[in-house]
Design a protein around this motif. Structure first.
Motif, PDB file in Angstrom:
ATOM      1  N   PRO A 226       0.807  -1.226   0.000  1.00 52.86           N
ATOM      2  CA  PRO A 226       0.000   0.000   0.000  1.00 52.86           C
ATOM      3  C   PRO A 226       0.840   1.276   0.000  1.00 52.86           C
ATOM      4  N   ALA A 227       2.085   1.184   0.482  1.00 49.84           N
ATOM      5  CA  ALA A 227       2.961   2.355   0.499  1.00 49.84           C
ATOM      6  C   ALA A 227       3.556   2.634  -0.883  1.00 49.84           C
ATOM      7  N   GLY A 228       3.422   1.672  -1.808  1.00 48.76           N
ATOM      8  CA  GLY A 228       4.002   1.831  -3.142  1.00 48.76           C
ATOM      9  C   GLY A 228       5.516   1.757  -3.130  1.00 48.76           C
ATOM     10  N   ALA A 229       6.073   1.043  -2.162  1.00 46.47           N
ATOM     11  CA  ALA A 229       7.521   0.930  -2.010  1.00 46.47           C
ATOM     12  C   ALA A 229       8.015  -0.306  -2.765  1.00 46.47           C
ATOM     13  N   ASN A 230       8.071  -0.187  -4.072  1.00 45.32           N
ATOM     14  CA  ASN A 230       8.417  -1.334  -4.915  1.00 45.32           C
ATOM     15  C   ASN A 230       9.816  -1.877  -4.660  1.00 45.32           C
ATOM     16  N   ALA A 231      10.770  -1.011  -4.390  1.00 46.86           N
ATOM     17  CA  ALA A 231      12.137  -1.486  -4.116  1.00 46.86           C
ATOM     18  C   ALA A 231      12.171  -2.281  -2.806  1.00 46.86           C
ATOM     19  N   VAL A 232      11.418  -1.845  -1.804  1.00 44.93           N
ATOM     20  CA  VAL A 232      11.365  -2.577  -0.538  1.00 44.93           C
ATOM     21  C   VAL A 232      10.730  -3.952  -0.761  1.00 44.93           C
ATOM     22  N   ILE A 233       9.679  -3.996  -1.544  1.00 40.91           N
ATOM     23  CA  ILE A 233       9.017  -5.271  -1.842  1.00 40.91           C
ATOM     24  C   ILE A 233       9.984  -6.212  -2.550  1.00 40.91           C
ATOM     25  N   ALA A 234      10.673  -5.719  -3.567  1.00 50.13           N
ATOM     26  CA  ALA A 234      11.633  -6.544  -4.307  1.00 50.13           C
ATOM     27  C   ALA A 234      12.757  -7.029  -3.381  1.00 50.13           C
ATOM     28  N   LEU A 235      13.255  -6.144  -2.536  1.00 52.78           N
ATOM     29  CA  LEU A 235      14.305  -6.518  -1.585  1.00 52.78           C
ATOM     30  C   LEU A 235      13.820  -7.625  -0.649  1.00 52.78           C
ATOM     31  N   GLN A 236      12.616  -7.508  -0.136  1.00 51.95           N
ATOM     32  CA  GLN A 236      12.093  -8.497   0.804  1.00 51.95           C
ATOM     33  C   GLN A 236      11.872  -9.852   0.131  1.00 51.95           C
ATOM     34  N   VAL A 237      11.460  -9.856  -1.122  1.00 51.92           N
ATOM     35  CA  VAL A 237      11.308 -11.117  -1.857  1.00 51.92           C
ATOM     36  C   VAL A 237      12.682 -11.782  -2.010  1.00 51.92           C
ATOM     37  N   CYS A 238      13.701 -10.999  -2.360  1.00 49.05           N
ATOM     38  CA  CYS A 238      15.055 -11.545  -2.494  1.00 49.05           C
ATOM     39  C   CYS A 238      15.586 -12.052  -1.151  1.00 49.05           C
ATOM     40  N   LEU A 239      15.376 -11.276  -0.098  1.00 45.97           N
ATOM     41  CA  LEU A 239      15.843 -11.700   1.227  1.00 45.97           C
ATOM     42  C   LEU A 239      15.103 -12.945   1.703  1.00 45.97           C
ATOM     43  N   ALA A 240      13.807 -13.021   1.412  1.00 42.11           N
ATOM     44  CA  ALA A 240      13.040 -14.212   1.793  1.00 42.11           C
ATOM     45  C   ALA A 240      13.583 -15.440   1.070  1.00 42.11           C
ATOM     46  N   ALA A 241      13.921 -15.288  -0.210  1.00 42.82           N
ATOM     47  CA  ALA A 241      14.481 -16.415  -0.965  1.00 42.82           C
ATOM     48  C   ALA A 241      15.802 -16.867  -0.344  1.00 42.82           C
ATOM     49  N   MET A 242      16.639 -15.915   0.074  1.00 37.58           N
ATOM     50  CA  MET A 242      17.902 -16.283   0.720  1.00 37.58           C
ATOM     51  C   MET A 242      17.664 -16.931   2.080  1.00 37.58           C
ATOM     52  N   ASN A 243      16.664 -16.449   2.819  1.00 38.04           N
ATOM     53  CA  ASN A 243      16.338 -17.060   4.109  1.00 38.04           C
ATOM     54  C   ASN A 243      15.844 -18.488   3.930  1.00 38.04           C
ATOM     55  N   ILE A 244      14.992 -18.700   2.943  1.00 32.36           N
ATOM     56  CA  ILE A 244      14.488 -20.059   2.671  1.00 32.36           C
ATOM     57  C   ILE A 244      15.650 -20.962   2.278  1.00 32.36           C
ATOM     58  N   ARG A 245      16.550 -20.452   1.458  1.00 27.85           N
ATOM     59  CA  ARG A 245      17.743 -21.222   1.080  1.00 27.85           C
ATOM     60  C   ARG A 245      18.548 -21.591   2.324  1.00 27.85           C
ATOM     61  N   GLY A 246      18.696 -20.647   3.247  1.00 26.62           N
ATOM     62  CA  GLY A 246      19.432 -20.899   4.477  1.00 26.62           C
ATOM     63  C   GLY A 246      18.775 -21.970   5.327  1.00 26.62           C
ATOM     64  N   VAL A 247      17.456 -21.931   5.426  1.00 25.96           N
ATOM     65  CA  VAL A 247      16.722 -22.963   6.200  1.00 25.96           C
ATOM     66  C   VAL A 247      16.926 -24.323   5.561  1.00 25.96           C
ATOM     67  N   LEU A 248      16.825 -24.393   4.249  1.00 26.87           N
ATOM     68  CA  LEU A 248      17.001 -25.676   3.562  1.00 26.87           C
ATOM     69  C   LEU A 248      18.425 -26.199   3.722  1.00 26.87           C
ATOM     70  N   LYS A 249      19.425 -25.330   3.641  1.00 25.96           N
ATOM     71  CA  LYS A 249      20.804 -25.758   3.830  1.00 25.96           C
ATOM     72  C   LYS A 249      21.042 -26.224   5.259  1.00 25.96           C
ATOM     73  N   ALA A 250      20.439 -25.531   6.223  1.00 22.98           N
ATOM     74  CA  ALA A 250      20.605 -25.932   7.616  1.00 22.98           C
ATOM     75  C   ALA A 250      19.983 -27.299   7.862  1.00 22.98           C
ATOM     76  N   ARG A 251      18.846 -27.543   7.253  1.00 22.60           N
ATOM     77  CA  ARG A 251      18.186 -28.854   7.413  1.00 22.60           C
ATOM     78  C   ARG A 251      19.027 -29.950   6.786  1.00 22.60           C
ATOM     79  N   LYS A 252      19.657 -29.644   5.675  1.00 23.71           N
ATOM     80  CA  LYS A 252      20.492 -30.629   4.966  1.00 23.71           C
ATOM     81  C   LYS A 252      21.699 -31.039   5.818  1.00 23.71           C
ATOM     82  N   ASN A 253      22.206 -30.105   6.621  1.00 24.84           N
ATOM     83  CA  ASN A 253      23.393 -30.352   7.438  1.00 24.84           C
ATOM     84  C   ASN A 253      23.068 -30.998   8.787  1.00 24.84           C
ATOM     85  N   GLU A 254      21.806 -31.243   9.063  1.00 24.53           N
ATOM     86  CA  GLU A 254      21.444 -31.868  10.344  1.00 24.53           C
ATOM     87  C   GLU A 254      21.720 -33.338  10.337  1.00 24.53           C
TER      88      GLU A 254
END
Length: 79
Positions: free
Chosen positions: A51-79
């Protein structure tokens, strides 16, 4: 923009800071929790950014979420 949307950025901010604190912990459990809190902060930032029209923030959060999901998957793989 309505007042509640302006206020939404503060819980998003708090979740981001808390997540960074947790990820930096020596405790494995807290580090894992930090990934999930980061994902929550990503959702909160996107909910604020649309609603704020902050497209760069939205894009950044999508990229960061993808990296966080990658981190969770890598952590699970190393268990």
């Amino acid at each position: 923009m309505s007042n509640w949307i302006d206020l939404m950025q503060w819980p998003a901010f708090a979740a981001s800071v808390a997540a960074a604190w947790l990820v930096g912990s020596e405790s494995e459990h807290r580090r894992k929790m930090g990934f999930w809190v980061f994902l929550l902060s990503n959702v909160l930032w996107v909910c604020w950014g649309i609603p704020a029209g902050a497209n760069a923030v939205i894009a950044l959060q999508v990229c960061l979420a993808a990296m966080n999901i990658r981190g969770v998957l890598k952590a699970r793989k190393n268990e």
